[in-house]
Design an enzyme around this catalytic site. Structure first.
Site, PDB file in Angstrom:
ATOM      1  N   TYR A 141       0.826  -1.218   0.000  1.00 57.39           N
ATOM      2  CA  TYR A 141       0.000   0.000   0.000  1.00 57.39           C
ATOM      3  C   TYR A 141       0.855   1.260   0.000  1.00 57.39           C
ATOM      4  CZ  TYR A 141      -3.856  -3.164   1.034  1.00 57.39           C
ATOM      5  OH  TYR A 141      -4.765  -4.176   0.987  1.00 57.39           O
ATOM      6  N   LYS A 190       3.904 -15.716   2.049  1.00 58.39           N
ATOM      7  CA  LYS A 190       3.796 -16.444   0.779  1.00 58.39           C
ATOM      8  C   LYS A 190       5.236 -16.711   0.331  1.00 58.39           C
ATOM      9  CE  LYS A 190       1.420 -17.998  -2.783  1.00 58.39           C
ATOM     10  NZ  LYS A 190       0.614 -19.234  -2.695  1.00 58.39           N
ATOM     11  N   ASP A 222      -2.425 -18.675   1.636  1.00 58.11           N
ATOM     12  CA  ASP A 222      -3.563 -19.362   1.015  1.00 58.11           C
ATOM     13  C   ASP A 222      -4.082 -20.465   1.939  1.00 58.11           C
ATOM     14  OD1 ASP A 222      -1.005 -20.247   0.463  1.00 58.11           O
ATOM     15  OD2 ASP A 222      -1.460 -21.073  -1.503  1.00 58.11           O
ATOM     16  N   ASP A 246      -5.213  -7.170   5.556  1.00 55.24           N
ATOM     17  CA  ASP A 246      -6.430  -6.497   5.103  1.00 55.24           C
ATOM     18  C   ASP A 246      -7.460  -7.545   4.672  1.00 55.24           C
ATOM     19  OD1 ASP A 246      -8.171  -4.571   4.290  1.00 55.24           O
ATOM     20  OD2 ASP A 246      -6.981  -3.847   2.603  1.00 55.24           O
ATOM     21  N   ASP A 250     -10.924  -9.380   7.128  1.00 52.96           N
ATOM     22  CA  ASP A 250     -12.330  -9.342   6.703  1.00 52.96           C
ATOM     23  C   ASP A 250     -12.907 -10.755   6.714  1.00 52.96           C
ATOM     24  OD1 ASP A 250     -12.392  -6.616   6.387  1.00 52.96           O
ATOM     25  OD2 ASP A 250     -13.403  -6.691   4.437  1.00 52.96           O
TER      26      ASP A 250
END
Ligand code: NAD
Length: 359
Positions: A141, A190, A222, A246, A250
């Site tokens: 970001y 990852k 994942d 992020d 959620d």
């Protein structure tokens, strides 16, 4: 104690839910004999309309001069055009940078009274009590981004970029938190594909070696997305980069059933913490007295615990929320229609919680 708290209601349902959290903080002040000075400031769309900036200088001075910041949410259809040069979320990102709050804590705890609010089966969500620590001021970001043309094709790129120091401090933060909890920490990356994740894993392994009392593990992002649905109660503290955090927070919010239940704290090495619900400004519910204020009230409890070190007061707020749920009071998002439940609005929910503090 005396404390100054900057209160930034923001947009949409922000003002309504923040008003309930302020009601609860005022009640805590009365019951426990503290003098909380709550000072309101502008942020997001409301600030753009009034001053042209999403984070006016006056608000910045208010926040840096306070002991903690309580924020509602920012944004709404009026300012949603991504081409606009000044946008509400600049207020939020600017605030995080200003306060240098690099660790975003998002606890997910499932109340035994709300097992049926989750889309997951009650036996899966029962007993879930985890905290995601999301790195907040680095990563993709904030990395280099841009567009260019090659062979007649338009390209765009964003860069995931982390320094050792950025990874080290957030992983250490997660380990310190795990020490006070069930002593289990999972680092999410990852590393099978991304170089930035390989550095992340290297640094996390080194920090873990300094905490022999903790049980630690590395999980690929994942796989983690899957485990959060299949066996969420196996996690204690999870630590991850800004973007992975992020997305997975959620997902994790659905374990608890409603975004309206989940608080967050953003902390750094500095004194001032930023506290806000994880949800947005839900503009379609603005001004209707239907939004759930509990995420914001629980964020105020985190403010008491982490910025003001008032642990007993924080527990009093959390117990009051549990009591209200046990008695069957529900806002629309968590109402199932069962006979023991009573549907209430935003304002009433705030009053019910406040009344149960010190009762
Ligand atoms: P949102 O979180 O505002 O709402 C998503 C859905 O969750 C809503 O439709 C509603 O059903 C539910 N919900 C959220 N909070 C609730 C509450 N307290 N009580 C009951 N139900 C609740 O996300 P969105 O609709 O994608 O975004 C709306 C606006 O909020 C956008 O402008 C977006 O940019 C902004 N936003 C702000 C933040 C922030 O301020 N931190 C975060 C996310 C989105």
């Amino acid at each position: 104690m005396r404390a100054r708290i900057a209160v930034l209601p923001g947009d949409g349902i922000g003002p309504e839910i923040v008003a309930q959290a302020c009601k609860v903080l005022e009640r805590v002040g009365e019951v426990f004999g503290h003098d909380f000075e709550l000072v309101t400031g502008l942020v997001g769309g409301a600030a753009i309309d009034a001053t042209g900036s999403a984070l006016p200088e006056e608000t910045q001075a208010l926040c840096t001069g306070s002991d903690a910041v309580l924020l509602g949410a920012v944004g709404g259809p009026k300012w949603d055009d991504p081409r606009l040069p000044v946008r509400p979320e600049q207020g939020l990102l600017g605030l995080r940078k200003l306060l240098d709050v690099f660790a975003n804590l998002r606890p997910v705890r499932v109340s035994p009274y709300l097992l049926h609010a989750s889309p997951l089966r009650p036996e899966i969500v029962s007993g879930v009590d985890l905290v995601v620590v999301r790195e907040l001021t680095g990563g993709i970001y904030f990395g280099r981004r841009g567009r260019y043309n090659e062979n007649g094709q338009e390209h765009a790129f964003d860069t995931e970029d982390y320094s050792r120091r950025e990874i080290e401090r957030v992983v250490r933060f997660a380990c310190e938190l795990a020490k006070q909890r069930r002593k289990h920490v999972s680092s999410v990356d990852k590393a099978n594909v991304l170089e930035s994740s390989r550095l992340w894993r290297e640094v996390a392994t080194s920090v873990f070696s300094q905490y022999p009392e903790l049980e630690s593990e590395h999980v690929l992002v994942d796989a983690c997305a899957m485990f959060l649905i299949r066996r969420p109660s196996s996690f204690d503290v999870l630590v991850m980069s800004n973007m992975f955090g992020d997305i997975l927070t959620d997902e994790a919010s659905m374990i608890a059933g409603s975004m309206g239940m989940l608080p967050s704290a953003s902390l750094g090495e500095g004194r001032v913490g930023l506290y806000e619900p994880i949800h947005g400004s839900a503009p379609k519910y603005a001004g209707q007295d239907v939004a759930n204020p509990l995420a914001t009230i629980l964020s105020a409890a985190m403010l008491l615990r982490y910025s003001l070190r008032l642990v007993q007061e924080a527990e009093a707020v959390e117990s009051a929320v549990e009591a209200v749920l046990r008695e069957g009071y529900r806002t629309r998002d968590i109402y199932s229609g069962a006979p023991e439940e009573e549907r209430v609005g935003t304002e009433r929910m705030g009053t019910l919680v406040a009344e149960r503090i010190g009762a």
